[in-house]
Enzyme design. Structure first.
Site, mmCIF file in Angstrom:
data_model
loop_
_atom_site.group_PDB
_atom_site.id
_atom_site.type_symbol
_atom_site.label_atom_id
_atom_site.label_comp_id
_atom_site.label_asym_id
_atom_site.label_seq_id
_atom_site.Cartn_x
_atom_site.Cartn_y
_atom_site.Cartn_z
ATOM 1 N N ASN B 249 0.480 -1.184 0.090
ATOM 2 C CA ASN B 249 -0.631 0.242 -0.165
ATOM 3 C C ASN B 249 0.475 1.564 0.240
ATOM 4 O O ASN B 249 0.563 2.149 -0.498
ATOM 5 C CB ASN B 249 -1.104 -0.055 1.247
ATOM 6 C CG ASN B 249 -2.217 -0.707 1.208
ATOM 7 O OD1 ASN B 249 -2.795 0.153 0.314
ATOM 8 N ND2 ASN B 249 -2.971 -1.426 1.328
ATOM 9 N N ASN B 274 -6.890 -10.001 3.199
ATOM 10 C CA ASN B 274 -8.098 -8.917 2.654
ATOM 11 C C ASN B 274 -9.765 -9.829 2.656
ATOM 12 O O ASN B 274 -8.841 -11.091 2.204
ATOM 13 C CB ASN B 274 -7.737 -8.148 1.970
ATOM 14 C CG ASN B 274 -6.542 -8.814 0.625
ATOM 15 O OD1 ASN B 274 -7.849 -9.979 0.824
ATOM 16 N ND2 ASN B 274 -6.304 -8.886 -0.343
ATOM 17 N N ILE B 275 -10.311 -8.803 2.032
ATOM 18 C CA ILE B 275 -11.469 -9.535 2.075
ATOM 19 C C ILE B 275 -11.280 -10.353 0.217
ATOM 20 O O ILE B 275 -12.652 -11.709 0.233
ATOM 21 C CB ILE B 275 -13.060 -8.353 0.878
ATOM 22 C CG1 ILE B 275 -11.936 -7.324 -0.868
ATOM 23 C CG2 ILE B 275 -12.758 -7.473 2.090
ATOM 24 C CD1 ILE B 275 -13.696 -6.532 -0.412
ATOM 25 N N CYS B 337 -7.113 -1.241 9.686
ATOM 26 C CA CYS B 337 -6.359 -1.654 8.170
ATOM 27 C C CYS B 337 -6.659 -0.663 7.098
ATOM 28 O O CYS B 337 -5.660 -0.348 7.297
ATOM 29 C CB CYS B 337 -7.771 -2.847 7.721
ATOM 30 S SG CYS B 337 -9.756 -2.381 7.687
ATOM 31 N N ASP B 339 -9.296 0.778 4.743
ATOM 32 C CA ASP B 339 -10.361 1.215 4.501
ATOM 33 C C ASP B 339 -11.160 1.468 6.016
ATOM 34 O O ASP B 339 -11.330 2.639 6.693
ATOM 35 C CB ASP B 339 -11.045 1.391 4.027
ATOM 36 C CG ASP B 339 -11.368 1.016 2.142
ATOM 37 O OD1 ASP B 339 -9.776 2.566 1.892
ATOM 38 O OD2 ASP B 339 -10.941 0.280 1.642
ATOM 39 N N TRP B 341 -13.030 -0.321 6.909
ATOM 40 C CA TRP B 341 -14.133 -0.909 7.858
ATOM 41 C C TRP B 341 -14.411 -2.631 7.739
ATOM 42 O O TRP B 341 -16.184 -3.056 8.087
ATOM 43 C CB TRP B 341 -15.573 -0.370 6.855
ATOM 44 C CG TRP B 341 -14.278 -0.146 4.868
ATOM 45 C CD1 TRP B 341 -14.421 -1.516 4.725
ATOM 46 C CD2 TRP B 341 -15.037 1.191 4.158
ATOM 47 N NE1 TRP B 341 -14.484 -1.245 3.077
ATOM 48 C CE2 TRP B 341 -14.683 0.621 2.473
ATOM 49 C CE3 TRP B 341 -15.194 1.816 4.143
ATOM 50 C CZ2 TRP B 341 -14.469 1.359 2.480
ATOM 51 C CZ3 TRP B 341 -14.937 3.349 3.411
ATOM 52 C CH2 TRP B 341 -14.143 2.422 2.247
ATOM 53 N N ASP B 342 -13.351 -2.647 7.722
ATOM 54 C CA ASP B 342 -13.647 -4.662 7.562
ATOM 55 C C ASP B 342 -12.708 -5.325 8.604
ATOM 56 O O ASP B 342 -13.798 -5.528 9.384
ATOM 57 C CB ASP B 342 -13.317 -5.030 5.945
ATOM 58 C CG ASP B 342 -14.256 -4.493 4.477
ATOM 59 O OD1 ASP B 342 -15.697 -5.371 5.026
ATOM 60 O OD2 ASP B 342 -13.740 -4.132 4.031
ATOM 61 N N LYS B 379 -19.273 -1.914 4.504
ATOM 62 C CA LYS B 379 -20.165 -1.648 3.442
ATOM 63 C C LYS B 379 -20.798 -2.959 3.643
ATOM 64 O O LYS B 379 -21.010 -3.681 2.532
ATOM 65 C CB LYS B 379 -19.196 -1.791 2.266
ATOM 66 C CG LYS B 379 -18.710 -0.508 2.331
ATOM 67 C CD LYS B 379 -18.089 -0.004 0.972
ATOM 68 C CE LYS B 379 -16.869 -0.852 0.170
ATOM 69 N NZ LYS B 379 -16.550 -0.699 -1.121
#
Lengths: 550, 609
Positions: B249, B274-275, B337, B339, B341-342, B379
């Site tokens: 990142n 990650n997602i 993390c 953003d 939000w996860d 989200k």
């Protein structure tokens, strides 16, 4: 021989005992002929009493003059003893080693144990074959009790009394016995009252490479079929293994000679493979450093769960043949003393509600394991920590108990007993103060005079004070056949045995207590309601009588 | 409905996923549901599938018996229909394709769902959870933490809620400056306050540090968080990503905090994937546990290869680290993390649940979800694929959180007021779009959609059925004596959650349920107690004095609303516990003697499970 000769140092002070999830204890270590005892000599701490026979293996380590003995037990517990002084440590270690590997059965603890309780019902007399035959007689007259094996000459591993088809005489039985491995000719294992179908068990037929046959054997098993009906022979081995057995004189029933029977091959592993599986499983469970992936891969590599699934599946199949297909079944593997018994006993638990009571389960173990000649002495000589060359050890009985536990998990209200009974049986099969699991067969037990010289496990278990611990509070008797799921997602690792010493069960135990409390409080309320109703009804009648008189 | 060409097809076969069994019935297509009604009048099983629950529809190639239609649902149901005529199959298929891809929010079920409540009841439902009251319960605002109005108009951060709590020493310029240095403007804010040690759990997104950029306001912000806690000289900064991801990142101008620039921080990577990894992992898991005639080896190898339990353990490990830092060391912790939000939501929520028994009650768990997931902008619309699908945004992040909680209930059977049925029901509704709570991606979007005026709240619905979700073994006294949960993280404690991922595969479930049994007992207990009272009153009329009923241990006090009677009523898929498979047990056990386990074919036995 005197045990004293083997005890080089009977007593050491300042020994520290380490056990997982328990506080360490410092105290005096004593060795007696049968026990390793550690006592802190304080009132409130628990003493450790360990039977030497429970010790599977030991390891010793030294740091300076401080010696450490790691004791690995047959019930899978691992404890650590820190012993000050190198010589003491070495002496203790070699004494334990010698005392825990005594070969002679008659030196075992059950011959020395004197019960501290009064034997009300002698367990040695609790499950006589005549009694179960009387039950059978009340349902059918097709069977008789044969004394052909009364001196154990026809089949050394069978009991003296055997249930066989009425129309088959003893002479034919002898001929059939000579055609079966170890003389284990087909005998009745279970009669399914609902439809009159039966389950029989035997050892493999000795067809050999040239396809020997035996008319008496054929006649014997055909005698169990109703006219026009077919039966299933469940061979617990794969077809390949069964083929190989021919080269060693064994084999399987040829279709041509047994036209009324369909043979089904399953793949239950042989006993030496099972022992390896147990060792690997316990190793995986004891390693606390495993990552998720490593744990799953070790669990898989042990094959234990696969064995559970295969055994349970085969038992379901046998039960299905009997109950759903309305066919009789003959079960055998090679010797008929291991996988055969797993299948026949589990099938009965599925089919017969009586086997799900404590008494019925004890009778099942007595009938299908002890009297049926499962060689407990050989199979349970060593457990998961055996590092020597394996002889005939194998967790055949433990696998059976694991399968019962799986069914219990899926039908938690259908069993009169709980998990504790199964764990207790596992422990006692390997080491015990009782004589029940000594020896390999009825004949051996008779020679050892166990019923006179030792106490039966059942004498102890069936005392009301002990029974309480084994009762399932959720039990609600039902007369149904219970079909367990054998999907891998439905089969769990038996934590009560394999993680027993590697986890803290405080939270689980408290939750269990709470559940028991809820159930008992409910019963209490129900009783209260009943007694109040009675009281009220009485008052109302009295009232009415008074009113009538007026 | 203009999208429905064929509303009804007869003689449709429903195949069992794991055996060769099938049943015949009629398929109905409505605006909201796909319904299968079995023809057999005695059993007459009905399956209601909400269009929103359908993840994919597949038309397989024509067979002799008809045209197979495979429907995969987000609640892990998988149905396999065979429709006699190819044309009908195609009609159903194309209608479904359209129906399960709503193009606007207005098409979602929540906007047409009407549980026959009046406006006042609806409003009360939405007022059940009050986050301001929740922060008050934690002891905020206080002398170190205050409510800021900086985001009242969503000007600083669009994905945060309006009300945010920050250290009193963090001035507006510091907040605004810090937000400019954080991805999506998600600057550090308070999410949980551990009153006993005055330690805070804060959350944010990654800093835009690149290789060397720094931001004085952001550094001040972290210092303010640190200063708000007198118990510890440092704060932990937990980057929940694997280090490699964080490094990557940096090349994009983002990254992680440089310890040299921030005074008194202890920086820690946690290593939750990650997602995209999580999405792939679940897919692999579902493939494995959906296999027919699965062998034990394939199951265990598949479980390992999916990595699913490894990820669950990673989240749990992170939450335990967080809880320990706060409760043992008394240090404040900042979690982020990418953003925020996860993984951040997972770790903050699970960590708080370990620390605070309140979140382990039914109401508290709702509050926790409302706070760390809904208000802080997890989200849901994207992750649960509610609208305008972008397959790369879908991920089972919230499902993982629910599973972590389930894993904890297995270790601590008395610590939770709710049972797994509650978790499964929440999961059901996160995807059902039947209630407004989880619609949209952020608080702001939810306000734009006027959800509180146009839809109903799930929490009110769940509370009205609270009875079904209680854990009968729950013990508040255990929570008092051991407020902080300290789970073991040994690998063998993490188990496959069969009742979630195979929830519709009834043949796999225990045929008798202890949970159900004990719940029934609890219910009969109340009836019996009532009967005892009534009988005593009658007896007193005869002048008999009765001793008050004294159980050996007094039963625990608990407020229990009467159980709603749903018996005999047809229930909509996903709207009641009994419909979900985990309710079925004793009944079918008693009546159904089908083996369902083994079948014999042509005299050769074959196991079918």
């Amino acid at each position: 021989m005197e045990f004293a000769e083997l005890i080089k140092t009977p007593r050491v002070d300042g020994v520290v005992l380490h056990r997982p999830f328990m506080p360490t204890v410092e105290g005096t270590l004593c060795l007696t002929g049968h026990h390793l005892i550690l006592s802190s000599r304080q009132d409130n701490t628990e003493e450790l009493w360990l039977l030497h026979a429970n010790i599977d293996s030991t390891e010793k380590r030294f740091v300076g003059s401080l010696g450490t003995i790691i004791v690995k037990c047959k019930d899978l517990r691992v404890i650590q003893l820190d012993i000050p002084g190198m010589e003491e440590c070495l002496n203790i270690a070699s004494s334990i080693e010698a005392l825990s590997t005594l070969d002679s059965v008659s030196l075992m603890y059950p011959f020395f144990y004197r019960p501290l309780f009064e034997v009300i019902e002698d367990g040695w007399q609790s499950f006589a074959p005549e009694e179960s035959f009387r039950d059978l007689e009340s349902m059918t007259d097709e069977w008789r009790l044969s004394e052909v094996n009364k001196d154990f000459s026809v089949c050394p591993s069978y009991p003296s009394l055997l249930t066989v088809p009425k129309d088959i005489d003893d002479e034919s039985l002898c001929k059939a016995a000579s055609f079966r491995h170890g003389g284990r000719f087909p005998v009745l294992s279970y009669y399914h009252k609902k439809n009159g179908m039966v389950m029989m068990r035997a050892a493999q037929p000795l067809t050999g490479t040239n396809g020997r046959r035996c008319k008496e054997d054929e006649k014997l098993i055909n005698a169990t079929l109703c006219a026009g009906k077919r039966g299933y022979i469940i061979d617990t081995r794969t077809i390949a293994v069964a083929q190989q057995a021919k080269a060693r004189g064994g084999g399987f029933e040829q279709e041509a000679n047994y036209p009324q029977w369909r043979r089904i091959h399953k793949a239950i592993e042989r006993s030496n493979v099972l022992q390896d599986s147990l060792i690997k499983l316990v190793e995986a469970c004891n390693d606390q450093s495993h990552s998720m992936d490593r744990w799953l891969s070790k669990l898989e590599a042990s094959n234990w769960q696969s064995n559970v699934k295969e055994i349970l599946t085969t038992a379901c199949l046998a039960a299905q043949c009997i109950d759903r297909e309305g066919a009789s079944v003959l079960v055998h593997g090679t010797e008929g003393t291991d996988s055969t018994l797993q299948v026949t006993s589990l099938a009965q638990i599925i089919l017969d509600p009586a086997c799900r009571t404590i008494r019925g389960f004890e009778a099942l173990i007595e009938r299908e394991w002890l009297q049926a000649g499962h060689p407990f002495h050989q199979r349970c000589a060593q457990s998961a920590y055996s590092n020597g060359k394996p002889r005939s050890e194998a967790p055949v009985f433990l696998l059976f108990l694991d399968c019962v536990w799986q069914i219990l998990r899926q039908f938690p209200c259908s069993f009169q007993f709980n998990e504790n009974l199964l764990i207790m049986l596992f422990e006692h099969a390997y080491t015990s103060q009782f004589g029940t699991f000594l020896g390999n067969c009825v004949a051996e037990r008779g020679k050892l005079q166990l019923s006179q010289k030792t106490v039966s496990l059942w004498s102890w278990v069936n005392r009301p004070q002990e029974l309480e611990r084994f009762l399932n509070p959720l039990y609600e008797p039902n007369n149904l056949v219970i079909w367990p799921s054998v999907a891998p997602q439905s089969l769990l690792l038996w934590e009560g045995v394999f993680l027993r010493w590697n986890r803290s069960t405080k939270c689980l135990d408290e939750a269990y207590q709470e559940m028991v409390h809820i159930i008992e409080y409910n019963k209490e309320l129900q009783n209260k309601v009943n007694s109040l109703r009675r009281q009220l009804a009485q008052l109302e009648t009295e009232d009415k009588m008074v009113a009538d008189l007026k | 409905m203009e999208h429905i060409r064929t509303p009804k097809v007869e003689q449709v076969k429903l195949l069992d996923r794991f055996s060769n069994k099938s049943v015949t019935g009629t398929l109905h297509l409505t605006a909201t549901h796909l319904i299968f009604v079995e023809s057999n009048s005695t059993s007459a099983q009905e399956i209601w599938i909400l269009h929103h629950h359908i993840a994919s529809v597949e038309k397989l190639s024509l067979t002799t018996s008809g045209c197979p239609l495979l429907i995969q649902c987000r609640n892990f149901r998988l149905v396999h229909f065979v429709i006699p005529r190819e044309r009908d199959c195609h009609d159903i298929y194309s209608s479904l394709l359209r129906l399960l891809r709503p193009v606007s929010y207005d098409e979602l079920y929540a906007f047409s769902y009407n549980p026959k409540q009046n406006d006042q009841e609806r409003e009360e439902g939405w007022q059940l959870i009050d986050l301001a009251a929740e922060f008050e319960r934690m002891g905020v605002p206080c002398d170190q933490w205050q409510l800021t109005d900086v985001n009242r108009e969503y000007k600083v951060c669009k994905t945060y809620p309006r009300d945010l709590y920050v250290p009193i020493t963090a001035s507006k310029p510091i907040i605004v400056g810090s937000s400019k240095f954080r991805s999506k403007g998600r600057f550090p804010v308070l999410t949980y306050f551990y009153q006993e040690k005055k330690a805070a759990v804060c959350r944010c997104s990654q800093p835009l540090s690149g290789f060397s950029a720094r931001c004085l306001e952001d550094e001040h912000m972290l210092q303010a968080i640190s200063k708000a806690n007198h118990n510890s000289r440092y704060i932990y900064v937990m980057d929940t990503r694997p280090k490699l991801n964080a490094l990557a990142n940096r090349a994009a101008g983002k990254g992680y905090e440089n310890e040299d620039n921030y005074s008194n921080i202890r920086f820690q990577f946690v290593g939750i994937e990650n997602i995209h990894v999580m999405r792939g992992s679940l897919q692999k898991l579902l493939e494995v546990v959906g296999t027919r005639s699965l062998s034990m080896t394939d199951y265990l190898v598949g479980l390992e290869n999916s990595g699913w339990l490894r990820h669950i353990k990673a989240i749990m490990d992170a939450a335990i680290f967080l809880a320990k830092a706060v409760t043992v060391e008394g240090a404040s912790v900042l979690v982020h993390c990418s953003d925020g939000w996860d993984r951040t939501a997972q770790v903050c929520a699970l960590g708080s649940l370990l620390m605070d028994p309140y979140y382990r009650t039914i109401k508290g768990f709702m509050v926790l979800i409302e706070k760390d997931w809904i208000s802080f902008g997890h989200k849901f619309a994207d992750r649960c694929d509610q609208l305008d699908p972008d397959p790369k945004e879908v991920s089972p992040i919230f499902t993982q959180f629910l599973e972590c909680v389930w894993q904890l209930t297995e270790q601590f059977p008395q610590a939770f007021e709710f049972s797994e049925w509650f978790l499964i029901q929440i999961h059901e509704h996160v995807h059902s779009c039947q209630f407004g709570n989880f619609l949209g991606n952020s608080q702001r979007q939810r306000e734009d959609l006027q959800l509180k005026e146009r839809t109903y709240s799930l929490w009110a619905h769940l509370l009205s059925e609270k009875q079904n979700y209680l854990n009968p073994l729950f013990s508040p006294s255990v929570a008092e004596s051991h407020p902080v949960l300290e789970p073991s993280t040994q690998a063998y404690h993490f188990k496959f959650w069969r009742n979630m991922y195979n929830q519709y595969d009834r043949s796999m479930h225990p045929r008798q349920s202890i949970l159900k049994h004990v719940l029934t007992l609890q219910e009969s207990k109340r009836e019996l107690e009532g009967t005892v009272q009534a009988l005593k009153t009658k007896l007193q009329k005869f002048g008999v004095s009765t001793s008050p009923l004294k159980p050996q241990t007094p039963p625990r006090e608990r407020s229990l609303p009467p159980r709603p009677h749903t018996g005999g009523e047809r229930t909509v898929e996903g709207s009641s516990a009994t419909e979900n498979g985990y309710g079925e047990l004793m009944g079918s056990f008693g009546s159904k003697n089908e083996p369902g386990v083994v079948t014999l074919e042509f005299g050769v036995a074959r196991m079918t499970c």
